[in-house]
Design a protein around this motif. Sequence first.
Motif, mmCIF file in Angstrom:
data_model
loop_
_atom_site.group_PDB
_atom_site.id
_atom_site.type_symbol
_atom_site.label_atom_id
_atom_site.label_comp_id
_atom_site.label_asym_id
_atom_site.label_seq_id
_atom_site.Cartn_x
_atom_site.Cartn_y
_atom_site.Cartn_z
ATOM 1 N N CYS A 124 0.842 -1.201 0.000
ATOM 2 C CA CYS A 124 0.000 0.000 0.000
ATOM 3 C C CYS A 124 0.876 1.249 0.000
ATOM 4 C CB CYS A 124 -0.948 0.004 1.188
ATOM 5 S SG CYS A 124 -0.136 0.046 2.753
ATOM 6 N N PHE A 125 0.375 2.274 -0.682
ATOM 7 C CA PHE A 125 1.072 3.553 -0.746
ATOM 8 C C PHE A 125 0.885 4.308 0.566
ATOM 9 C CE2 PHE A 125 0.899 8.085 -1.790
ATOM 10 C CZ PHE A 125 2.175 8.242 -2.300
ATOM 11 N N GLY A 126 -0.252 4.098 1.215
ATOM 12 C CA GLY A 126 -0.534 4.793 2.466
ATOM 13 C C GLY A 126 -1.832 4.292 3.037
ATOM 14 N N ALA A 127 -2.306 4.984 4.080
ATOM 15 C CA ALA A 127 -3.463 4.501 4.818
ATOM 16 C C ALA A 127 -4.760 4.530 4.010
ATOM 17 C CB ALA A 127 -3.629 5.334 6.087
ATOM 18 N N CYS A 128 -4.776 5.245 2.892
ATOM 19 C CA CYS A 128 -6.024 5.340 2.116
ATOM 20 C C CYS A 128 -5.974 4.486 0.862
ATOM 21 C CB CYS A 128 -6.289 6.786 1.735
ATOM 22 S SG CYS A 128 -5.043 7.429 0.608
ATOM 23 N N ASP A 129 -4.931 3.693 0.702
ATOM 24 C CA ASP A 129 -4.714 2.988 -0.553
ATOM 25 C C ASP A 129 -4.945 1.493 -0.363
ATOM 26 O OD1 ASP A 129 -3.882 2.070 -2.980
ATOM 27 O OD2 ASP A 129 -1.748 2.384 -2.600
ATOM 28 N N PRO A 154 -8.599 2.788 10.110
ATOM 29 C CA PRO A 154 -9.504 3.268 9.068
ATOM 30 C C PRO A 154 -9.465 4.788 8.982
ATOM 31 C CG PRO A 154 -10.728 2.119 10.813
ATOM 32 C CD PRO A 154 -9.299 2.162 11.224
ATOM 33 N N ILE A 155 -9.761 5.294 7.806
ATOM 34 C CA ILE A 155 -9.939 6.747 7.658
ATOM 35 C C ILE A 155 -11.449 6.955 7.533
ATOM 36 C CG2 ILE A 155 -9.429 8.769 6.239
ATOM 37 C CD1 ILE A 155 -6.874 7.429 5.373
ATOM 38 N N PRO A 156 -12.068 7.559 8.553
ATOM 39 C CA PRO A 156 -13.529 7.540 8.587
ATOM 40 C C PRO A 156 -14.208 8.102 7.336
ATOM 41 C CG PRO A 156 -12.643 8.245 10.700
ATOM 42 C CD PRO A 156 -11.477 8.150 9.762
ATOM 43 N N ARG A 190 -12.794 14.505 10.323
ATOM 44 C CA ARG A 190 -13.337 13.178 9.997
ATOM 45 C C ARG A 190 -12.361 12.280 9.234
ATOM 46 N NH1 ARG A 190 -17.508 12.104 7.086
ATOM 47 N NH2 ARG A 190 -16.893 13.680 5.600
ATOM 48 N N ARG A 191 -11.163 12.764 9.019
ATOM 49 C CA ARG A 191 -10.182 11.888 8.373
ATOM 50 C C ARG A 191 -9.380 11.111 9.421
ATOM 51 N NH1 ARG A 191 -9.004 11.261 3.080
ATOM 52 N NH2 ARG A 191 -6.850 10.873 2.472
ATOM 53 N N LEU A 192 -9.605 11.432 10.673
ATOM 54 C CA LEU A 192 -8.822 10.796 11.731
ATOM 55 C C LEU A 192 -9.720 9.996 12.661
ATOM 56 C CD1 LEU A 192 -6.400 13.734 12.445
ATOM 57 C CD2 LEU A 192 -5.878 11.587 11.321
ATOM 58 N N ALA A 216 -1.809 10.937 14.159
ATOM 59 C CA ALA A 216 -1.185 11.618 13.022
ATOM 60 C C ALA A 216 -1.510 10.856 11.750
ATOM 61 C CB ALA A 216 0.326 11.648 13.218
ATOM 62 N N LEU A 217 -1.768 11.569 10.673
ATOM 63 C CA LEU A 217 -1.908 10.972 9.345
ATOM 64 C C LEU A 217 -1.048 11.847 8.431
ATOM 65 C CD1 LEU A 217 -3.601 8.697 7.990
ATOM 66 C CD2 LEU A 217 -5.295 10.418 7.419
ATOM 67 N N GLY A 218 -0.378 11.245 7.482
ATOM 68 C CA GLY A 218 0.593 12.005 6.689
ATOM 69 C C GLY A 218 0.021 13.217 5.985
ATOM 70 N N CYS A 219 -1.293 13.204 5.761
ATOM 71 C CA CYS A 219 -1.915 14.327 5.046
ATOM 72 C C CYS A 219 -2.804 15.150 5.972
ATOM 73 C CB CYS A 219 -2.769 13.787 3.911
ATOM 74 S SG CYS A 219 -3.973 12.573 4.465
ATOM 75 N N ASN A 220 -2.795 14.845 7.262
ATOM 76 C CA ASN A 220 -3.760 15.518 8.125
ATOM 77 C C ASN A 220 -3.246 15.539 9.563
ATOM 78 O OD1 ASN A 220 -6.046 15.836 9.957
ATOM 79 N ND2 ASN A 220 -7.336 15.705 8.145
ATOM 80 N N GLY A 226 -9.634 7.495 -1.437
ATOM 81 C CA GLY A 226 -9.102 8.336 -0.363
ATOM 82 C C GLY A 226 -8.213 9.461 -0.832
ATOM 83 N N GLN A 227 -8.070 9.610 -2.149
ATOM 84 C CA GLN A 227 -7.178 10.664 -2.652
ATOM 85 C C GLN A 227 -7.818 11.484 -3.764
ATOM 86 O OE1 GLN A 227 -3.134 9.554 -3.636
ATOM 87 N NE2 GLN A 227 -3.106 7.946 -2.113
ATOM 88 N N ASN A 228 -9.107 11.275 -3.959
ATOM 89 C CA ASN A 228 -9.754 11.900 -5.118
ATOM 90 C C ASN A 228 -10.302 13.277 -4.751
ATOM 91 O OD1 ASN A 228 -11.372 12.662 -7.235
ATOM 92 N ND2 ASN A 228 -12.136 10.603 -7.616
ATOM 93 N N ALA A 281 -3.807 14.816 -5.435
ATOM 94 C CA ALA A 281 -3.899 13.516 -4.730
ATOM 95 C C ALA A 281 -3.142 13.636 -3.414
ATOM 96 C CB ALA A 281 -3.353 12.420 -5.628
ATOM 97 N N CYS A 282 -2.512 12.576 -2.973
ATOM 98 C CA CYS A 282 -1.812 12.601 -1.683
ATOM 99 C C CYS A 282 -0.815 13.768 -1.619
ATOM 100 C CB CYS A 282 -1.064 11.287 -1.488
ATOM 101 S SG CYS A 282 0.012 11.330 -0.040
ATOM 102 N N PRO A 283 -0.972 14.673 -0.651
ATOM 103 C CA PRO A 283 -0.079 15.843 -0.620
ATOM 104 C C PRO A 283 1.374 15.492 -0.350
ATOM 105 C CG PRO A 283 -1.669 15.893 1.216
ATOM 106 C CD PRO A 283 -2.006 14.699 0.373
HETATM 107 S S1 SF4 Z 1 -3.498 10.900 1.185
HETATM 108 FE FE1 SF4 Z 1 -3.068 10.767 3.396
HETATM 109 S S2 SF4 Z 1 -3.723 8.717 3.975
HETATM 110 FE FE2 SF4 Z 1 -3.518 8.718 1.755
HETATM 111 S S3 SF4 Z 1 -1.451 8.005 1.350
HETATM 112 FE FE3 SF4 Z 1 -1.360 10.240 1.452
HETATM 113 S S4 SF4 Z 1 -0.826 10.710 3.542
HETATM 114 FE FE4 SF4 Z 1 -1.536 8.604 3.535
#
Ligand code: SF4
Length: 492
Positions: A218-223, A243-245, A314-316, A322-326, A406-408, A452-454
Amino acid sequence: MAADGAVDQECVEGYLFARSPLRVLLVRRPPRRGRIWVPVSGKVDPKDRDLASALRRELAEETGLDESRSPVPLDWSVRFEGPDGRRWRLHAFGVEVPSTFVPRLSREHDAFAWLAPERARERLYYSDNREALDRLLEVLRDQASTDSTSPVGRSSESPPQAVIVPRLGEALYAALREGHHRKIALQVPAGLVRNAHDLAATIREAVGVPVVVASRPCFGACDFPSPSETPGVDALVVLGHAPIPNVPLDRTTYFVEMREAGGDPDALAATVQAGGVPPRVGLVASVQHLDLVEPFVAALQKRGYTVRIGTGDRRLQYAAQALGCNYTTAEAVEHDVDAFLFLGTGRFHPLGLAFAVEKPVWSIDPLRGELDPPIDRGQLVRRRQLLVATTRGARRWGILVSTLAGQNRSPTALTLQARARARGFDAELFVSDRIDPRDLEGRDVDAYVNTACPRIALDDSDLYPRPVLTVPEFLMAIGEAPLEPYRFDTYH
Ligand code: SF4
């Protein structure tokens, strides 16, 4: 509406819930009212037609929910003495809302949280609120027994569930057996690919159904693996993420969070103090180390620290997470602290956190017991601003869009395109599921903005044939936003 003879004031409370997975919305009262977690509630006004319309009005005022929703009475009420010494009575309702609902809080509350029912129960301050929540779950269970589409049922015909398991082991296998799945796919992060084969074999043996390994880590928690990558699979086991709610699931997904039991809270607190971390800190942790947060906070407090933990959006899934994008758990308490302390391993989160907040970010590795000094945010930001400056002459922009759930951020991409075109730039959308630098070779584009993913822009931009900016950086580049203050591209 008139109060009945034995009651001076009627009141209502609403338990907002969303399905797939089942989540309950709680709100937090501000410090002057105790910072406690509660459902939305309020007094019935004489002009309210009935209890339900009183609740609809309260929900509109306190969460921005439109008034068309139908509260379901839970046939539950409690009498108590109100702050004015009169006799009050509180009636509870359940209110279903879409899983995409984001409350717009009034001044009555300073935070909200979408929580799994058991977490909500733990967090509710008043015992009568916990009773009313139990009543809501009972009502939903009753529905489940007569309605096969209810979120409470666990058959394979149910809508996709997020099932959270702390670590690999019997609890996971039992949950998988209970799910009666036909075929399971296991997805592991890059760091665990060596073990994936053996893990799949262990799960297969313990559960008794076929298990395939998703070959792409997986690329990350949303993939997650898509249905076309894993044909015939009706359940996913995802290692290392919560999960990412606000990310919808297409199949029941078991999130094995890989919680770590290790770390000595007292020794860590001593290291923090000896390292000179300021006495008012905000604590942020990776999912793996969330179990250590509570004892670590207690140990820090014993040493005179004031520790703040924020609830994110709601992403946490969890407070302090911590989430890489939030990093909204940190942003929520930034004004109350002098520094942040990240509890976890590696540099990925400390770097993201340093972009997201303006206070110094220290990090402590709970397993090695080592404290890293603050990251130089100024240097990080200057490097990004320099990159923005190099794109100032860019006329042809590529706007990267991912179709992953999760990245759209397609609406953001379209808005950026319109804003760029209005300023005379040429801007085209480039759409794919995963953003891959090899797909962008040889294109007649001066620079990209990634919706997409920042972290792609922040961590991997060197891999791309042209500069890749985040959304706020792009607005700087086309002259729509100033270079200062630098803003992190929070994915909400
Ligand atoms: S968008 Fe957020 S949850 Fe998805 S891969 Fe990037 S940092 Fe992780």
